[in-house]
Design an enzyme around this catalytic site. Structure first.
Site, PDB file in Angstrom:
ATOM      1  N   TYR A  76      60.266 112.853 -63.285  1.00 24.79           N
ATOM      2  CA  TYR A  76      59.468 111.676 -62.937  1.00 24.79           C
ATOM      3  C   TYR A  76      58.032 111.822 -63.440  1.00 24.79           C
ATOM      4  CZ  TYR A  76      57.094 108.169 -60.050  1.00 24.79           C
ATOM      5  OH  TYR A  76      56.336 107.118 -59.618  1.00 24.79           O
TER       6      TYR A  76
ATOM      7  N   LYS B   6      56.183 109.556 -66.334  1.00 25.83           N
ATOM      8  CA  LYS B   6      54.972 108.784 -66.068  1.00 25.83           C
ATOM      9  C   LYS B   6      53.879 109.101 -67.092  1.00 25.83           C
ATOM     10  CE  LYS B   6      55.589 106.006 -62.554  1.00 25.83           C
ATOM     11  NZ  LYS B   6      55.403 104.527 -62.722  1.00 25.83           N
TER      12      LYS B   6
END
Length: 352
Positions: A141, A145
Site C-alpha cells: 500500500y 501510494k
C-alpha cells in the site's frame, strides 16, 4: 475556474466509501452537483437521490470518462486499502490514478485533487514530517501510494492542476476498519492494549477537517492549490490518552494497558503472514512511535483550520458506532466502512 470560486459539479471517485460519503454530504450542503464513481453501491438513503451515481472501476477508462463528463473538479479518493491483494492495490492505486488523470486531461477538467496518505513517509526517523521529506512506502500500500504520487507529478508537469493531499489516518462517522476493534472492546467493557508505553505523540485527523481541505483545494485559485499538502489534526495526544477517552466514554472504568513492543511486533508480524490478524506492517511498526506531520504549509497557503482534536474525532466516531452497532452486522470486509476480521485478536480480547 482559474480564479477562486465554487465549482458547479464535482466527481468523487470512491464516493461510496467512508471518505466518499462524508465528502458527498459536505459538498451537497454547499450546493454542488455531485457525481460518484465506485464499484460498490451508493447505499446511503439520505442523499442517494441527490447525486449522479456511476458504478464502475477506476481502472476502466471508459467508466471513468462517463462518470467525469461535465465535472469541473475530480476528487480522486478511490483506493485499494492495505488488506487487498498486492496486485489489486497496485493496479487500483497506481493504474487507476493514471486513468483518472488521463481522462481529466482529455475532458479538460479544471483540476484534480488526489487523496494520498502519510504512509508515503514510511517509518520516519524524525518529526514533524514536512512535504519535502523523503518518500519511502512500507508494504504494497505505501509503495503504491508513492508511485501514485509520481503519476500525479507527471500530470502536473504536463500542465494539469493536481492537488496532492497527504492526510493522517482519518476517522469520524461511518469509519470502521481497524477502529472497530477499539469501539467493540470498549462497549464490551474491556481494557484496550497499546504497544509500548503508549505515550508517544500520535496524530489523527477528523474526516470533516479533511473535507475542509478538499473544499479549499476545489475553490481556491489554481496557482495556490497546484501543490502537495500534509493534512492532520492541530491538537493531538498519544494512543494512551486518546484511546482512554473512548474507554471513559464507554463508562466501564477500563484502562489502556501496555504490551511490550518488541515481542508484540514479532507476534503481529507472524500473525499477519498467516492471515490471522487485520493489523498490517505499517500499523504495528508505527503505533508505538511518534507520528505527526507539520500542517503549517496547508494553514499558510490554503487557510486550513482543523476544528477537531484527535480526541474529538475518536469520540465522534465512537458515538456513531454506538448508535449504529445494531445494524452493522457481523460481516467483515477490507474497506474502512466494514469492520476488519479480528482473527486471533478476537480471541485475545478475552484476556483484557
Amino acid at each position: 475556474m482559474s480564479g477562486g470560486h465554487a465549482p458547479f459539479r464535482i466527481l468523487v471517485t470512491g464516493g461510496a466509501g467512508f471518505l466518499g460519503i462524508n465528502l458527498v454530504r459536505y459538498l451537497l450542503e454547499r450546493g454542488v452537483e455531485v457525481a460518484s464513481l465506485d464499484l460498490a453501491p451508493f447505499d446511503y438513503p439520505d442523499c442517494r437521490a441527490r447525486i449522479d451515481e456511476h458504478r464502475g472501476d477506476v481502472r476502466d477508462r471508459a467508466a471513468v470518462a462517463r462518470a467525469m463528463a461535465g465535472a469541473d473538479v475530480v476528487v480522486h479518493a478511490a483506493a485499494a486499502l492495505p488488506l487487498y491483494q498486492p496486485r489489486d492495490i497496485w493496479t487500483t492505486d497506481v493504474d487507476g490514478t493514471r486513468s483518472v488523470l488521463d481522462a481529466a486531461r482529455e475532458l479538460a477538467v479544471d483540476r484534480v485533487i488526489h487523496v494520498s496518505s502519510t504512509a508515503v513517509y514510511g517509518v520516519p526517523d524524525h518529526h514533524p514530517l514536512v512535504e519535502e521529506d523523503r518518500l519511502h512506502g512500507v508494504g504494497p500500500y505505501g509503495e503504491a501510494k508513492v508511485a501514485a504520487e509520481a503519476v500525479c507529478l507527471a500530470a502536473r508537469a504536463r500542465g494539469q492542476c493536481v492537488s496532492i493531499l497527504r492526510p493522517k489516518t482519518f476517522i469520524g462517522p461511518e469509519r470502521l476498519g481497524v477502529f472497530a476493534l477499539l469501539y467493540r472492546w470498549a462497549l464490551e467493557g474491556r481494557n484496550f492494549p497499546v504497544l509500548g508505553r503508549g505515550d508517544n505523540p500520535y496524530q489523527f485527523l477528523d474526516v470533516e477537517d479533511l473535507c475542509q481541505a478538499i473544499w479549499l483545494c476545489a475553490t481556491l485559485p489554481r496557482a495556490l492549490v497546484n501543490d502537495t499538502f500534509n493534512i492532520g489534526a492541530k491538537v493531538f495526544g498519544s494512543p494512551r490518552s486518546d484511546f482512554q477517552a473512548v474507554l471513559d466514554a464507554a463508562g466501564f472504568g477500563k484502562r489502556v494497558v501496555s504490551l511490550p513492543a518488541r515481542p508484540a511486533v514479532l507476534a503481529l508480524r507472524a500473525l499477519e503472514k498467516l492471515g490471522l490478524s487485520p493489523l498490517y506492517q505499517w500499523i504495528y511498526q508505527t503505533v508505538d512511535k511518534e507520528s505527526f506531520v507539520s500542517i503549517e504549509k496547508a494553514e499558510r497557503v490554503l487557510g486550513f483550520a482543523p476544528r477537531h482534536a484527535n480526541r474529538d474525532a475518536l469520540l465522534r466516531n465512537f458515538a456513531w458506532y454506538r448508535e449504529n452497532e445494531g445494524r452493522l452486522g457481523a460481516a467483515a470486509g477490507v474497506t474502512h466502512r466494514a469492520p476488519w476480521k479480528e482473527g486471533l485478536l478476537g480471541l485475545a480480547r478475552h484476556l483484557f
